[in-house]
Design a protein around this motif. Sequence first.
Motif, PDB file in Angstrom:
ATOM      1  N   LYS A   2       0.847  -1.183   0.000  1.00 42.40           N
ATOM      2  CA  LYS A   2       0.000   0.000   0.000  1.00 42.40           C
ATOM      3  C   LYS A   2       0.887   1.239   0.000  1.00 42.40           C
ATOM      4  O   LYS A   2       1.802   1.353   0.807  1.00 42.40           O
ATOM      5  N   GLN A   3       0.595   2.150  -0.928  1.00 45.72           N
ATOM      6  CA  GLN A   3       1.364   3.388  -1.026  1.00 45.72           C
ATOM      7  C   GLN A   3       0.598   4.537  -0.393  1.00 45.72           C
ATOM      8  O   GLN A   3      -0.617   4.633  -0.524  1.00 45.72           O
ATOM      9  N   TYR A   4       1.348   5.407   0.274  1.00 49.39           N
ATOM     10  CA  TYR A   4       0.786   6.603   0.879  1.00 49.39           C
ATOM     11  C   TYR A   4       1.510   7.801   0.277  1.00 49.39           C
ATOM     12  O   TYR A   4       2.733   7.868   0.305  1.00 49.39           O
ATOM     13  N   ARG A   5       0.753   8.722  -0.274  1.00 48.32           N
ATOM     14  CA  ARG A   5       1.313   9.905  -0.931  1.00 48.32           C
ATOM     15  C   ARG A   5       0.928  11.171  -0.176  1.00 48.32           C
ATOM     16  O   ARG A   5      -0.116  11.217   0.471  1.00 48.32           O
ATOM     17  N   SER A  92      11.984  -0.305  18.023  1.00 50.81           N
ATOM     18  CA  SER A  92      10.885   0.349  18.706  1.00 50.81           C
ATOM     19  C   SER A  92      10.290   1.451  17.841  1.00 50.81           C
ATOM     20  O   SER A  92      10.945   1.968  16.939  1.00 50.81           O
ATOM     21  N   PHE A  93       9.054   1.783  18.138  1.00 52.26           N
ATOM     22  CA  PHE A  93       8.318   2.809  17.412  1.00 52.26           C
ATOM     23  C   PHE A  93       7.842   3.852  18.412  1.00 52.26           C
ATOM     24  O   PHE A  93       7.308   3.528  19.464  1.00 52.26           O
ATOM     25  N   TYR A  94       8.056   5.129  18.076  1.00 53.10           N
ATOM     26  CA  TYR A  94       7.640   6.228  18.927  1.00 53.10           C
ATOM     27  C   TYR A  94       6.653   7.092  18.148  1.00 53.10           C
ATOM     28  O   TYR A  94       7.046   7.759  17.186  1.00 53.10           O
ATOM     29  N   PRO A  95       5.374   7.078  18.535  1.00 45.34           N
ATOM     30  CA  PRO A  95       4.368   7.877  17.808  1.00 45.34           C
ATOM     31  C   PRO A  95       4.578   9.372  18.013  1.00 45.34           C
ATOM     32  O   PRO A  95       5.310   9.798  18.900  1.00 45.34           O
ATOM     33  N   ALA A  96       3.900  10.157  17.192  1.00 46.74           N
ATOM     34  CA  ALA A  96       4.000  11.619  17.273  1.00 46.74           C
ATOM     35  C   ALA A  96       3.418  12.122  18.583  1.00 46.74           C
ATOM     36  O   ALA A  96       2.408  11.618  19.063  1.00 46.74           O
ATOM     37  N   LYS A  97       4.091  13.126  19.168  1.00 46.17           N
ATOM     38  CA  LYS A  97       3.617  13.749  20.396  1.00 46.17           C
ATOM     39  C   LYS A  97       3.808  15.248  20.278  1.00 46.17           C
ATOM     40  O   LYS A  97       4.917  15.715  20.049  1.00 46.17           O
ATOM     41  N   GLY A  98       2.729  15.971  20.397  1.00 45.11           N
ATOM     42  CA  GLY A  98       2.824  17.426  20.423  1.00 45.11           C
ATOM     43  C   GLY A  98       3.399  18.055  19.174  1.00 45.11           C
ATOM     44  O   GLY A  98       4.183  18.981  19.271  1.00 45.11           O
ATOM     45  N   GLY A  99       3.053  17.560  18.013  1.00 49.51           N
ATOM     46  CA  GLY A  99       3.528  18.143  16.766  1.00 49.51           C
ATOM     47  C   GLY A  99       4.844  17.578  16.252  1.00 49.51           C
ATOM     48  O   GLY A  99       5.303  17.962  15.188  1.00 49.51           O
ATOM     49  N   SER A 100       5.469  16.671  17.003  1.00 50.58           N
ATOM     50  CA  SER A 100       6.714  16.075  16.528  1.00 50.58           C
ATOM     51  C   SER A 100       6.408  14.941  15.543  1.00 50.58           C
ATOM     52  O   SER A 100       5.301  14.412  15.511  1.00 50.58           O
ATOM     53  N   LYS A 121      -4.605  12.474   7.725  1.00 42.58           N
ATOM     54  CA  LYS A 121      -4.681  11.915   9.069  1.00 42.58           C
ATOM     55  C   LYS A 121      -5.024  10.429   9.026  1.00 42.58           C
ATOM     56  O   LYS A 121      -4.471   9.629   9.773  1.00 42.58           O
ATOM     57  N   LYS A 122      -5.909  10.058   8.128  1.00 37.18           N
ATOM     58  CA  LYS A 122      -6.293   8.655   7.969  1.00 37.18           C
ATOM     59  C   LYS A 122      -5.073   7.810   7.593  1.00 37.18           C
ATOM     60  O   LYS A 122      -4.849   6.729   8.155  1.00 37.18           O
ATOM     61  N   ASP A 123      -4.260   8.298   6.667  1.00 36.22           N
ATOM     62  CA  ASP A 123      -3.052   7.576   6.248  1.00 36.22           C
ATOM     63  C   ASP A 123      -2.040   7.488   7.389  1.00 36.22           C
ATOM     64  O   ASP A 123      -1.401   6.452   7.577  1.00 36.22           O
ATOM     65  N   ARG A 124      -1.889   8.566   8.154  1.00 39.46           N
ATOM     66  CA  ARG A 124      -0.947   8.553   9.277  1.00 39.46           C
ATOM     67  C   ARG A 124      -1.341   7.499  10.301  1.00 39.46           C
ATOM     68  O   ARG A 124      -0.493   6.733  10.789  1.00 39.46           O
ATOM     69  N   ILE A 125      -2.614   7.449  10.626  1.00 35.33           N
ATOM     70  CA  ILE A 125      -3.092   6.456  11.596  1.00 35.33           C
ATOM     71  C   ILE A 125      -2.882   5.042  11.057  1.00 35.33           C
ATOM     72  O   ILE A 125      -2.449   4.143  11.780  1.00 35.33           O
ATOM     73  N   GLU A 126      -3.154   4.855   9.782  1.00 37.15           N
ATOM     74  CA  GLU A 126      -2.995   3.537   9.160  1.00 37.15           C
ATOM     75  C   GLU A 126      -1.527   3.095   9.146  1.00 37.15           C
ATOM     76  O   GLU A 126      -1.219   1.928   9.412  1.00 37.15           O
ATOM     77  N   ILE A 127      -0.619   4.010   8.866  1.00 41.54           N
ATOM     78  CA  ILE A 127       0.809   3.679   8.847  1.00 41.54           C
ATOM     79  C   ILE A 127       1.274   3.292  10.245  1.00 41.54           C
ATOM     80  O   ILE A 127       1.977   2.287  10.427  1.00 41.54           O
ATOM     81  N   GLU A 128       0.902   4.084  11.241  1.00 42.27           N
ATOM     82  CA  GLU A 128       1.302   3.777  12.619  1.00 42.27           C
ATOM     83  C   GLU A 128       0.748   2.423  13.052  1.00 42.27           C
ATOM     84  O   GLU A 128       1.442   1.633  13.690  1.00 42.27           O
ATOM     85  N   LYS A 129      -0.491   2.136  12.697  1.00 42.74           N
ATOM     86  CA  LYS A 129      -1.108   0.856  13.042  1.00 42.74           C
ATOM     87  C   LYS A 129      -0.373  -0.302  12.363  1.00 42.74           C
ATOM     88  O   LYS A 129      -0.094  -1.324  12.982  1.00 42.74           O
ATOM     89  N   THR A 130      -0.024  -0.139  11.095  1.00 41.35           N
ATOM     90  CA  THR A 130       0.697  -1.179  10.355  1.00 41.35           C
ATOM     91  C   THR A 130       2.052  -1.458  10.986  1.00 41.35           C
ATOM     92  O   THR A 130       2.445  -2.618  11.141  1.00 41.35           O
TER      93      THR A 130
END
Length: 142
Positions: A2-5, A92-100, A121-130
């Motif tokens: 799956k590609q995210y642009r 390890s994976f570190y999700p975004a916090k406070g705009g980072s 936002k939908k793509d960002r959530i999907e990438i983090e979940k994957t």
Amino acid sequence: MKQYRPTLLYAIKIFGLIVCAGFGVFIISVFLNIVSFFIASSIFEKIITVVLIALFIISAFLIIRSNNPGITTYEDYINIGNQDIPYNLIQSFYPAKGGSEPYIITTDGEKIDLEISWLSKKDRIEIEKTILENIKPLTKQV
């Protein structure tokens, strides 16, 4: 796979950077025109024009080529920009916090920013979940 642009805002950013590069080339041309005022040579002016056009084309190409926030997820690895990272090498994976930007740490200790702020936002959530689903279950997830 799956590609995210990136969204339209990214295209606007690239356009703005190219306009800035054009302005920079214009400022350089003003200084070179001052120099060419003292050197009365049409060949010198033509050389300056060709060099400035080449400088603008090269800078525009580098701006477009160097900025690639696209992410592609595969079954065994993720492609971030031009770098393939197998999921088993992600420590390890570190999700975004406070705009980072969210980032990952590989088993080699390398920190890799995901640069997903240009995606929807939908793509960002999907990438983090994957990523979270595919990395080893014993990793640290903050």
